[in-house]
Design a protein around this motif. Structure first.
Motif, PDB file in Angstrom:
ATOM      1  N   VAL A 207      44.582  36.295  30.663  1.00 60.17           N
ATOM      2  CA  VAL A 207      45.760  37.254  30.283  1.00 60.17           C
ATOM      3  C   VAL A 207      46.894  36.301  31.289  1.00 60.17           C
ATOM      4  O   VAL A 207      48.090  36.629  30.875  1.00 60.17           O
ATOM      5  CB  VAL A 207      45.479  38.210  30.647  1.00 60.17           C
TER       6      VAL A 207
ATOM      7  N   GLN B 298      44.076  33.996  43.708  1.00 60.48           N
ATOM      8  CA  GLN B 298      43.013  34.255  44.694  1.00 60.48           C
ATOM      9  C   GLN B 298      41.899  33.358  44.853  1.00 60.48           C
ATOM     10  O   GLN B 298      41.536  33.144  45.940  1.00 60.48           O
ATOM     11  CB  GLN B 298      42.801  36.254  44.999  1.00 60.48           C
ATOM     12  N   GLY B 299      41.116  33.210  43.548  1.00 61.13           N
ATOM     13  CA  GLY B 299      40.330  32.372  43.313  1.00 61.13           C
ATOM     14  C   GLY B 299      40.671  30.599  42.242  1.00 61.13           C
ATOM     15  O   GLY B 299      41.639  30.305  42.993  1.00 61.13           O
TER      16      GLY B 299
ATOM     17  N   SER C   9      37.246  36.293  32.881  1.00 59.64           N
ATOM     18  CA  SER C   9      37.250  35.349  32.103  1.00 59.64           C
ATOM     19  C   SER C   9      36.654  33.984  31.974  1.00 59.64           C
ATOM     20  O   SER C   9      36.650  33.109  30.836  1.00 59.64           O
ATOM     21  CB  SER C   9      38.950  35.200  32.165  1.00 59.64           C
TER      22      SER C   9
ATOM     23  N   TRP D 258      32.926  30.052  26.085  1.00 60.14           N
ATOM     24  CA  TRP D 258      32.890  30.448  25.227  1.00 60.14           C
ATOM     25  C   TRP D 258      32.905  31.914  25.479  1.00 60.14           C
ATOM     26  O   TRP D 258      32.967  32.683  26.064  1.00 60.14           O
ATOM     27  CB  TRP D 258      31.492  30.176  24.341  1.00 60.14           C
ATOM     28  N   ARG D 259      33.737  32.644  24.256  1.00 60.51           N
ATOM     29  CA  ARG D 259      34.129  33.649  23.709  1.00 60.51           C
ATOM     30  C   ARG D 259      34.230  33.955  21.901  1.00 60.51           C
ATOM     31  O   ARG D 259      34.460  32.181  22.084  1.00 60.51           O
ATOM     32  CB  ARG D 259      35.767  34.516  24.524  1.00 60.51           C
TER      33      ARG D 259
ATOM     34  N   GLU E 196      45.540  35.889  48.116  1.00 62.91           N
ATOM     35  CA  GLU E 196      45.590  37.275  47.774  1.00 62.91           C
ATOM     36  C   GLU E 196      46.836  38.025  47.223  1.00 62.91           C
ATOM     37  O   GLU E 196      47.211  37.905  48.436  1.00 62.91           O
ATOM     38  CB  GLU E 196      44.419  37.756  48.340  1.00 62.91           C
TER      39      GLU E 196
ATOM     40  N   GLY F 249      42.711  41.759  36.216  1.00 61.27           N
ATOM     41  CA  GLY F 249      41.152  41.763  35.816  1.00 61.27           C
ATOM     42  C   GLY F 249      40.802  43.099  36.194  1.00 61.27           C
ATOM     43  O   GLY F 249      41.428  44.191  36.799  1.00 61.27           O
TER      44      GLY F 249
ATOM     45  N   GLY G 291      42.783  46.443  29.482  1.00 61.10           N
ATOM     46  CA  GLY G 291      41.963  46.383  28.242  1.00 61.10           C
ATOM     47  C   GLY G 291      40.230  45.528  27.969  1.00 61.10           C
ATOM     48  O   GLY G 291      40.186  45.124  29.073  1.00 61.10           O
TER      49      GLY G 291
ATOM     50  N   ASN H 265      38.194  42.502  25.537  1.00 63.89           N
ATOM     51  CA  ASN H 265      38.298  41.450  24.813  1.00 63.89           C
ATOM     52  C   ASN H 265      39.185  41.057  25.082  1.00 63.89           C
ATOM     53  O   ASN H 265      39.238  40.845  23.469  1.00 63.89           O
ATOM     54  CB  ASN H 265      37.679  42.193  23.646  1.00 63.89           C
TER      55      ASN H 265
ATOM     56  N   TRP I  44      40.165  37.924  25.248  1.00 64.73           N
ATOM     57  CA  TRP I  44      40.608  36.045  25.252  1.00 64.73           C
ATOM     58  C   TRP I  44      40.843  36.026  24.250  1.00 64.73           C
ATOM     59  O   TRP I  44      42.930  35.347  23.971  1.00 64.73           O
ATOM     60  CB  TRP I  44      39.053  36.169  25.294  1.00 64.73           C
TER      61      TRP I  44
HETATM   62  C1  LIG Z   1      30.276  38.333  29.074  1.00 62.01           C
HETATM   63  C2  LIG Z   1      31.033  38.581  28.455  1.00 62.01           C
HETATM   64  C3  LIG Z   1      31.943  37.667  27.205  1.00 62.01           C
HETATM   65  C4  LIG Z   1      32.749  38.926  26.854  1.00 62.01           C
HETATM   66  N1  LIG Z   1      33.203  38.182  25.363  1.00 62.01           N
HETATM   67  C5  LIG Z   1      34.366  38.143  24.613  1.00 62.01           C
HETATM   68  C6  LIG Z   1      34.176  37.899  23.437  1.00 62.01           C
HETATM   69  O1  LIG Z   1      33.918  37.166  23.242  1.00 62.01           O
HETATM   70  N2  LIG Z   1      35.820  38.350  23.198  1.00 62.01           N
HETATM   71  C7  LIG Z   1      36.760  38.510  23.937  1.00 62.01           C
HETATM   72  O2  LIG Z   1      37.790  37.842  23.274  1.00 62.01           O
HETATM   73  N3  LIG Z   1      36.646  38.932  25.203  1.00 62.01           N
HETATM   74  C8  LIG Z   1      35.861  38.739  25.294  1.00 62.01           C
HETATM   75  N4  LIG Z   1      34.977  39.518  26.678  1.00 62.01           N
HETATM   76  C9  LIG Z   1      36.200  40.036  27.247  1.00 62.01           C
HETATM   77  C10 LIG Z   1      37.151  38.416  27.988  1.00 62.01           C
HETATM   78  O3  LIG Z   1      36.207  37.879  28.710  1.00 62.01           O
HETATM   79  C11 LIG Z   1      37.743  39.863  28.839  1.00 62.01           C
HETATM   80  O4  LIG Z   1      38.627  40.475  28.209  1.00 62.01           O
HETATM   81  C12 LIG Z   1      38.970  38.829  29.438  1.00 62.01           C
HETATM   82  O5  LIG Z   1      38.485  37.194  30.460  1.00 62.01           O
HETATM   83  C13 LIG Z   1      39.885  39.557  30.861  1.00 62.01           C
HETATM   84  O6  LIG Z   1      40.626  38.732  31.306  1.00 62.01           O
HETATM   85  P1  LIG Z   1      41.945  38.751  32.542  1.00 62.01           P
HETATM   86  O7  LIG Z   1      42.758  37.793  32.476  1.00 62.01           O
HETATM   87  O8  LIG Z   1      42.566  40.284  32.265  1.00 62.01           O
HETATM   88  O9  LIG Z   1      40.953  38.807  33.645  1.00 62.01           O
HETATM   89  P2  LIG Z   1      40.502  37.997  35.021  1.00 62.01           P
HETATM   90  O10 LIG Z   1      40.211  36.747  33.718  1.00 62.01           O
HETATM   91  O11 LIG Z   1      39.331  38.776  35.671  1.00 62.01           O
HETATM   92  O12 LIG Z   1      41.404  37.006  35.287  1.00 62.01           O
HETATM   93  C14 LIG Z   1      41.697  38.418  37.224  1.00 62.01           C
HETATM   94  C15 LIG Z   1      42.058  37.375  37.925  1.00 62.01           C
HETATM   95  O13 LIG Z   1      43.123  37.908  39.358  1.00 62.01           O
HETATM   96  C16 LIG Z   1      42.732  37.453  39.767  1.00 62.01           C
HETATM   97  N5  LIG Z   1      42.835  38.568  41.417  1.00 62.01           N
HETATM   98  C17 LIG Z   1      42.330  39.516  40.806  1.00 62.01           C
HETATM   99  N6  LIG Z   1      43.095  40.060  42.531  1.00 62.01           N
HETATM  100  C18 LIG Z   1      44.001  39.684  42.873  1.00 62.01           C
HETATM  101  C19 LIG Z   1      44.777  39.699  44.164  1.00 62.01           C
HETATM  102  N7  LIG Z   1      44.968  41.014  44.741  1.00 62.01           N
HETATM  103  N8  LIG Z   1      45.518  38.480  44.181  1.00 62.01           N
HETATM  104  C20 LIG Z   1      45.630  37.144  43.726  1.00 62.01           C
HETATM  105  N9  LIG Z   1      44.096  37.198  42.822  1.00 62.01           N
HETATM  106  C21 LIG Z   1      44.163  38.281  42.183  1.00 62.01           C
HETATM  107  C22 LIG Z   1      40.715  37.457  39.601  1.00 62.01           C
HETATM  108  O14 LIG Z   1      40.676  36.853  40.987  1.00 62.01           O
HETATM  109  C23 LIG Z   1      40.937  36.866  38.383  1.00 62.01           C
HETATM  110  O15 LIG Z   1      41.399  35.135  38.649  1.00 62.01           O
HETATM  111  C24 LIG Z   1      33.643  39.463  27.515  1.00 62.01           C
HETATM  112  C25 LIG Z   1      33.847  39.763  28.725  1.00 62.01           C
HETATM  113  C26 LIG Z   1      32.221  38.934  29.529  1.00 62.01           C
HETATM  114  C27 LIG Z   1      32.600  39.501  30.854  1.00 62.01           C
END
Ligand SMILES: Cc1cc2nc3c(=O)[nH]c(=O)nc-3n(C[C@H](O)[C@H](O)[C@H](O)COP(=O)(O)OP(=O)(O)OC[C@H]3O[C@@H](n4cnc5c(N)ncnc54)[C@H](O)[C@@H]3O)c2cc1C
Length: 373
Positions: free
Chosen positions: A15, A35-36, A43, A47-48, A160, A190, A327, A329, A331
């Motif tokens: 996201v 932070q990582g 994420s 695959w997704r 972070e 996330g 929210g 899903n 990806w």
């Molecule tokens: C096993 C599994 C299967 C899935 N299957 C699907 C699928 O088939 N299709 C689909 O659409 N979705 C799927 N999803 C859901 C999807 O993967 C997530 O909704 C999406 O990856 C969320 O992305 P994000 O960027 O919001 O969060 P994240 O990927 O968690 O990114 C947040 C980032 O913020 C960083 N962060 C957090 N706090 C701080 C801070 N204070 N300072 C600096 N950095 C910080 C973290 O290190 C992290 O890298 C699945 C999820 C899982 C776990």
């Protein structure tokens, strides 16, 4: 980096990366705090599933916009972001969602057992309801994260964020090693977003849970085409199966939609449940996917963020120059969501469909009602 950035994005998951890329598309400079390792939070993994099928027509439209963006960005950056292998759904919910998909112009149709075997050669014989979404497929997560991260260059800060604070017209971001102010801040952290939201007095109604997905090796030669799979049929003993191919189709990753609940402090309510879910996934493979070796070669445990109104629900909370997307899903939604967040972060109004009161992704009968008309 050129000018001092107007916008900060916290989090380089899918996201945050899509939001940052969409800001750059609009000519808005951005700094991304991570932070990582980018793409290694929720994420993470190889695959997704990309699928258009949802009950809420607004979500179907959102995935259509994302599919277009993935195609556009993939072409521009020279990577395949979503495979062209299609998404197969089995069972009554697949049939229920089909009229809505067709009305909205998604290239989806019912397929017979013969065509099913062609687009999913690993599946056991099945002649119940099956729908192929030709615009769906396996998301190439690693290639996508790498391409978007590379575009950021030194706009990414490996640090972070500890504190965020609205200061009238600006927003202050304090990270481990710096303090800066911005016009707007997008918190795409996330599982960390709810925690940061609390520091500005906002309570996101999110629930965290844990998921397990197992990867199984394909027996023999990798098939040239391998669609993703969503099985709600019960034909093979489960009604909530999600699965997709890893790049090269040499392995297939699979899990149950069922999650393991976590308490507010992130401890699991039942730590044994993940093992039970993994065992059920293995049993499903034995029954439904004879083209796979049922001994898993890899496992991925991961946190998910759920909103109270639905499994695919998403929304954006706004407060004093801060935007908090949340929210599940995401990806499949991230590029279109990122573009809408970029519009709001650049100073225009947030698309009202993303406000929490619109409950985007709530199981609604609207789709059925609209289709019946
Ligand atoms: C096993 C599994 C299967 C899935 N299957 C699907 C699928 O088939 N299709 C689909 O659409 N979705 C799927 N999803 C859901 C999807 O993967 C997530 O909704 C999406 O990856 C969320 O992305 P994000 O960027 O919001 O969060 P994240 O990927 O968690 O990114 C947040 C980032 O913020 C960083 N962060 C957090 N706090 C701080 C801070 N204070 N300072 C600096 N950095 C910080 C973290 O290190 C992290 O890298 C699945 C999820 C899982 C776990």
């Amino acid at each position: 980096m050129g000018n001092e950035p107007q916008v900060a994005v916290i989090g380089a998951g899918i996201v945050g990366l899509c939001t940052a890329y969409a800001l750059l598309e609009r000519g808005v400079e951005v700094r991304v705090y991570e932070q990582g390792v980018p793409g290694n939070g929720q994420s993470g993994g190889l695959w997704r599933i990309f699928r258009h099928a949802h009950d809420d027509p607004r979500l179907v439209e959102a995935t259509q916009a994302s599919r277009t963006a993935y195609a556009e960005w993939g072409e521009r950056l020279g990577v395949e972001m979503v495979s062209g292998d299609g998404a197969v759904a089995l069972g009554p919910s697949a049939e229920r969602r089909l009229p809505l998909l067709q009305r909205l112009g998604v290239p989806a149709r019912r397929i017979d057992a013969e065509e099913l075997a062609q687009c999913h050669p690993l599946l056991a014989a099945y002649d119940g309801p099956a729908v192929l979404d030709e615009g769906g497929g396996s998301i190439r997560t690693t290639a996508t994260i790498q391409a978007l991260t590379a575009m950021l260059g030194d706009r990414r800060v490996g640090d972070e964020v500890i504190g965020i604070r609205p200061l009238g017209e600006r927003v202050e971001v304090r990270s481990g090693g710096s303090t800066h102010t911005y016009d707007r801040v997008v918190v795409a952290a996330g599982r960390g977003s709810a925690h940061l939201a609390r520091t500005v007095g906002l309570s996101l109604p999110v629930q965290h849970a844990a998921h397990v997905r197992l990867t199984f090796a394909v027996r023999g030669q990798a098939p040239a085409r391998l669609a993703t799979l969503q099985d709600s049929s019960g034909e093979f003993g489960e009604t909530g199966i999600y699965a997709a191919a890893v790049p090269g189709n040499t392995a297939y990753a699979l899990g149950l939609s069922q999650t393991t609940e976590a308490r507010e402090d992130a401890s699991l309510v039942s730590s044994g449940e993940l093992g039970d879910l993994a065992a059920r996934a293995g049993d499903y493979v034995r029954r439904a996917l004879p083209g796979l070796d049922p001994e898993p070669v890899d496992v991925r445990h991961c946190w998910v963020t759920l909103l109270p109104w639905g499994e695919d629900g998403m929304a954006v909370w706004e407060s004093g120059g801060l935007l908090f997307p949340a929210g599940h899903n995401l990806w499949k939604q991230a590029p279109a969501l990122g573009r809408k967040l970029a519009v709001a972060a650049a100073g225009q109004e947030l698309d009202p469909v993303l406000t929490p009161s619109s409950r985007l992704g709530a199981p609604t009968t609207l789709s059925d009602a609209t289709v019946r008309r």
